[in-house]
Motif scaffolding. Structure first.
Motif, PDB file in Angstrom:
ATOM      1  N   GLY A 150      12.483   1.603   9.978  1.00  0.00           N
ATOM      2  CA  GLY A 150      11.971   0.284  10.358  1.00  0.00           C
ATOM      3  C   GLY A 150      11.784  -0.579   9.131  1.00  0.00           C
ATOM      4  N   ARG A 151      11.752  -1.907   9.339  1.00  0.00           N
ATOM      5  CA  ARG A 151      11.663  -2.827   8.213  1.00  0.00           C
ATOM      6  C   ARG A 151      10.390  -2.556   7.410  1.00  0.00           C
ATOM      7  N   GLY A 152      10.536  -2.600   6.093  1.00  0.00           N
ATOM      8  CA  GLY A 152       9.407  -2.272   5.226  1.00  0.00           C
ATOM      9  C   GLY A 152       9.233  -0.777   5.035  1.00  0.00           C
ATOM     10  N   GLY A 153      10.182   0.020   5.541  1.00  0.00           N
ATOM     11  CA  GLY A 153      10.038   1.468   5.533  1.00  0.00           C
ATOM     12  C   GLY A 153      10.057   2.105   4.156  1.00  0.00           C
ATOM     13  N   SER A 154      10.497   1.385   3.127  1.00  0.00           N
ATOM     14  CA  SER A 154      10.484   1.958   1.778  1.00  0.00           C
ATOM     15  C   SER A 154       9.055   2.182   1.281  1.00  0.00           C
ATOM     16  N   ASP A 155       8.111   1.338   1.707  1.00  0.00           N
ATOM     17  CA  ASP A 155       6.700   1.575   1.376  1.00  0.00           C
ATOM     18  C   ASP A 155       6.247   2.911   1.946  1.00  0.00           C
ATOM     19  N   THR A 156       6.615   3.151   3.209  1.00  0.00           N
ATOM     20  CA  THR A 156       6.244   4.406   3.862  1.00  0.00           C
ATOM     21  C   THR A 156       6.900   5.585   3.158  1.00  0.00           C
ATOM     22  N   THR A 157       8.168   5.433   2.771  1.00  0.00           N
ATOM     23  CA  THR A 157       8.857   6.483   2.024  1.00  0.00           C
ATOM     24  C   THR A 157       8.081   6.833   0.763  1.00  0.00           C
ATOM     25  N   ALA A 158       7.664   5.816   0.015  1.00  0.00           N
ATOM     26  CA  ALA A 158       6.968   6.036  -1.252  1.00  0.00           C
ATOM     27  C   ALA A 158       5.666   6.797  -1.044  1.00  0.00           C
ATOM     28  N   VAL A 159       4.873   6.383  -0.070  1.00  0.00           N
ATOM     29  CA  VAL A 159       3.586   7.052   0.173  1.00  0.00           C
ATOM     30  C   VAL A 159       3.808   8.485   0.639  1.00  0.00           C
ATOM     31  N   ALA A 160       4.808   8.695   1.487  1.00  0.00           N
ATOM     32  CA  ALA A 160       5.098  10.041   1.977  1.00  0.00           C
ATOM     33  C   ALA A 160       5.510  10.968   0.836  1.00  0.00           C
ATOM     34  N   PHE A 161       6.302  10.468  -0.107  1.00  0.00           N
ATOM     35  CA  PHE A 161       6.678  11.280  -1.273  1.00  0.00           C
ATOM     36  C   PHE A 161       5.460  11.576  -2.138  1.00  0.00           C
ATOM     37  N   ALA A 162       4.590  10.583  -2.313  1.00  0.00           N
ATOM     38  CA  ALA A 162       3.388  10.798  -3.124  1.00  0.00           C
ATOM     39  C   ALA A 162       2.514  11.885  -2.496  1.00  0.00           C
ATOM     40  N   ALA A 163       2.427  11.892  -1.158  1.00  0.00           N
ATOM     41  CA  ALA A 163       1.636  12.918  -0.478  1.00  0.00           C
ATOM     42  C   ALA A 163       2.304  14.287  -0.594  1.00  0.00           C
ATOM     43  N   ALA A 164       3.615  14.334  -0.342  1.00  0.00           N
ATOM     44  CA  ALA A 164       4.332  15.613  -0.350  1.00  0.00           C
ATOM     45  C   ALA A 164       4.318  16.266  -1.737  1.00  0.00           C
ATOM     46  N   PHE A 165       4.452  15.458  -2.792  1.00  0.00           N
ATOM     47  CA  PHE A 165       4.535  15.983  -4.155  1.00  0.00           C
ATOM     48  C   PHE A 165       3.185  15.953  -4.869  1.00  0.00           C
ATOM     49  N   GLU A 166       2.123  15.564  -4.146  1.00  0.00           N
ATOM     50  CA  GLU A 166       0.766  15.496  -4.712  1.00  0.00           C
ATOM     51  C   GLU A 166       0.764  14.683  -6.006  1.00  0.00           C
ATOM     52  N   ALA A 167       1.349  13.496  -5.914  1.00  0.00           N
ATOM     53  CA  ALA A 167       1.461  12.620  -7.084  1.00  0.00           C
ATOM     54  C   ALA A 167       0.085  12.125  -7.521  1.00  0.00           C
ATOM     55  N   GLU A 168      -0.022  11.842  -8.798  1.00  0.00           N
ATOM     56  CA  GLU A 168      -1.265  11.304  -9.341  1.00  0.00           C
ATOM     57  C   GLU A 168      -1.568   9.929  -8.756  1.00  0.00           C
ATOM     58  N   ARG A 169      -0.502   9.167  -8.484  1.00  0.00           N
ATOM     59  CA  ARG A 169      -0.684   7.807  -7.968  1.00  0.00           C
ATOM     60  C   ARG A 169       0.653   7.325  -7.423  1.00  0.00           C
ATOM     61  N   CYS A 170       0.599   6.335  -6.560  1.00  0.00           N
ATOM     62  CA  CYS A 170       1.813   5.701  -6.037  1.00  0.00           C
ATOM     63  C   CYS A 170       1.740   4.218  -6.365  1.00  0.00           C
ATOM     64  N   ASP A 171       2.627   3.749  -7.230  1.00  0.00           N
ATOM     65  CA  ASP A 171       2.650   2.346  -7.639  1.00  0.00           C
ATOM     66  C   ASP A 171       3.706   1.594  -6.830  1.00  0.00           C
ATOM     67  N   ILE A 172       3.287   0.523  -6.166  1.00  0.00           N
ATOM     68  CA  ILE A 172       4.187  -0.303  -5.362  1.00  0.00           C
ATOM     69  C   ILE A 172       4.438  -1.604  -6.118  1.00  0.00           C
ATOM     70  N   TYR A 173       5.643  -1.769  -6.632  1.00  0.00           N
ATOM     71  CA  TYR A 173       5.999  -2.981  -7.378  1.00  0.00           C
ATOM     72  C   TYR A 173       6.644  -3.992  -6.441  1.00  0.00           C
ATOM     73  N   THR A 174       6.124  -5.215  -6.472  1.00  0.00           N
ATOM     74  CA  THR A 174       6.610  -6.243  -5.562  1.00  0.00           C
ATOM     75  C   THR A 174       6.611  -7.588  -6.278  1.00  0.00           C
ATOM     76  N   ASP A 175       6.683  -8.681  -5.509  1.00  0.00           N
ATOM     77  CA  ASP A 175       6.731  -9.998  -6.152  1.00  0.00           C
ATOM     78  C   ASP A 175       5.357 -10.650  -6.231  1.00  0.00           C
ATOM     79  N   VAL A 176       4.300  -9.921  -5.862  1.00  0.00           N
ATOM     80  CA  VAL A 176       2.934 -10.416  -6.041  1.00  0.00           C
ATOM     81  C   VAL A 176       2.188  -9.452  -6.949  1.00  0.00           C
ATOM     82  N   ASP A 177       1.137  -9.939  -7.600  1.00  0.00           N
ATOM     83  CA  ASP A 177       0.464  -9.111  -8.610  1.00  0.00           C
ATOM     84  C   ASP A 177      -0.750  -8.375  -8.062  1.00  0.00           C
ATOM     85  N   GLY A 178      -0.832  -8.240  -6.740  1.00  0.00           N
ATOM     86  CA  GLY A 178      -1.931  -7.493  -6.156  1.00  0.00           C
ATOM     87  C   GLY A 178      -2.269  -8.008  -4.767  1.00  0.00           C
TER      88      GLY A 178
END
Length: 412
Positions: A150-178
């Motif tokens: 679904g549209r915007g699904g790359s955000d979901t992909t990123a969070v799912a990988f962070a959960a699966a790999f127990e990442a320290e953090r998930c950084d979402i880079y976009t065109d706004v600064d927060g």
């Protein structure tokens, strides 16, 4: 090695220069000692182009082939990002969804992630790979077909990988600064938040704030993934952007932390419906089956066994809702005198975890709108949210007035 997930949206990888800029950010994290999983979107505008080609080729398209076409944009970006990192002497390779594999349901164009096995990527990290560049938005079904989320699904992909790999953090880079207290395009008093609780971000995302996809925030909250929203176009510091985190990680917060809005709302009213047990189910079950996303619901006081039922839904679902209601009437499931649609309304919402412990928020919101001469058509509340439907022409005025009334230009 510690691991980070970094996700770059379409504007952040819109051309080769921007891919190089993003790759340099990845290189900085690798130099700090991190292994990195990079999730990439398609280049800005590419997915829309691919969808357009599908619709032009086959208006009644096969959803499986739709996914095969529209997922290709992310594959291109992933390959180009991996090549760019290799040119920087950073050991990297690209991964498509089926290579990970990212396992999903079979619901093409709206698949949900079932599992992300970590063995394949971890084996490559152990062999010396420093960056796994993964095509976002895509996975593989139990039948072995490419699926999309679904549209915007790359955000979901990123969070799912962070959960699966127990990442320290998930950084979402976009065109706004927060994440801001409201849309800066509506009021220049909008303030960037240093931290925001998962629940607040989930409400804001579902109410119209387009910084993060709703499902990605749901996943982050479920697995306690610390999310950081940053701009790919500004110099970064260690505390840049907005951290989306658990409520207990926030020391102080305003009672209201954000004002959200949605222009594309419609108010629909079934006039003179029989007031009997099961009438709500008879109305909203057909709407659900028709894929209508109902939000606010209000039922008037019954008179002589008849009542009016009002609900809101996105404007692009009005025709679908009308068809479902008239079909239900024709079949005898419900009986009403008329169905009235008002497509000239907007939804404005105040959101804040502080509402749980402080009274008077609703009163202040309603008084503020009254003072601006804005009539409220429908009200809906939850533990940390108050939403109203108003005439669309007053939307920006309402957002500005509420932002001022709750002092959102000032930190807690």
């Amino acid at each position: 090695m510690p691991l980070l997930v970094m996700k770059f949206g379409g504007t952040s990888v819109a051309n080769i220069d921007r891919i190089r800029r993003a790759a340099k950010r990845v290189g900085v994290e690798v130099a700090k000692g991190y292994d990195v999983i990079v999730i990439v979107s398609a280049m800005a505008g590419r997915t829309n182009e691919l969808v357009g080609w599908v619709n032009e080729t086959s208006p009644m398209y096969d959803a499986r082939e739709y996914d095969a076409v529209v997922s290709s944009g992310e594959n291109v970006t992933a390959g180009l990002m991996a090549l760019t990192l290799q040119e920087m002497d950073v050991p990297a390779r690209s991964w498509q969804g089926w290579q990970v594999p990212l396992l999903t349901t079979s619901a093409h164009s709206a698949a949900r992630i079932e599992e992300i096995p970590t063995d394949n990527i971890n084996t490559k990290f152990a062999e010396g790979m420093k960056v796994a560049v993964v095509a976002g938005f895509q996975g593989i079904s139990p039948e072995g077909r490419i699926t999309t989320l679904g549209r915007g699904g790359s955000d979901t992909t990123a969070v799912a990988f962070a959960a699966a790999f127990e990442a320290e953090r998930c950084d979402i880079y976009t065109d706004v600064d927060g994440v801001y207290t409201t849309d800066p395009r509506i009021t220049d008093k909008a303030r960037k938040l240093e931290k925001i609780a998962f629940e607040e971000m989930l409400e804001l995302a579902s109410l119209g704030a387009k910084v993060l996809q709703t499902r990605s925030v749901e996943l982050a909250m479920r697995y306690n993934v610390r999310l950081r929203v940053l701009s790919s176009f500004e110099e970064q510091s260690d505390n840049a952007g907005t951290l989306v985190c658990a409520e207990e990680d926030i020391m102080e917060s305003n009672v209201v932390n954000g004002i959200a809005y949605s222009r594309d709302e419609a108010k629909m009213t079934l006039i003179s419906v029989a007031d009997r047990p099961g009438i709500a189910a008879a109305i909203f079950s057909p709407l659900s089956e028709a894929g209508v996303n109902v939000d606010m619901i209000i039922q008037n006081i019954s008179e002589e066994g008849r009542t009016d039922m009002t609900f809101s839904c996105p404007t692009d679902q009005v025709a679908r809702a009308q068809k479902a209601m008239h079909a239900a009437k024709d079949s005898g499931e419900i009986n009403f005198h008329d169905l009235v649609a008002d497509t000239d309304v907007a939804k404005v919402s105040a959101v804040g975890i502080g509402m749980r412990s402080q009274s008077g928020v609703a009163a202040k919101m309603f008084e503020t709108l009254r003072d601006e001469g804005i009539n409220i058509k429908v009200i809906a509340t939850s533990e940390i949210k108050i939403s109203v439907l108003i005439d669309r022409k007053y939307m920006e005025l309402a957002v500005q007035a509420l932002h001022d009334a709750f002092g959102l230009d000032k930190a807690a």
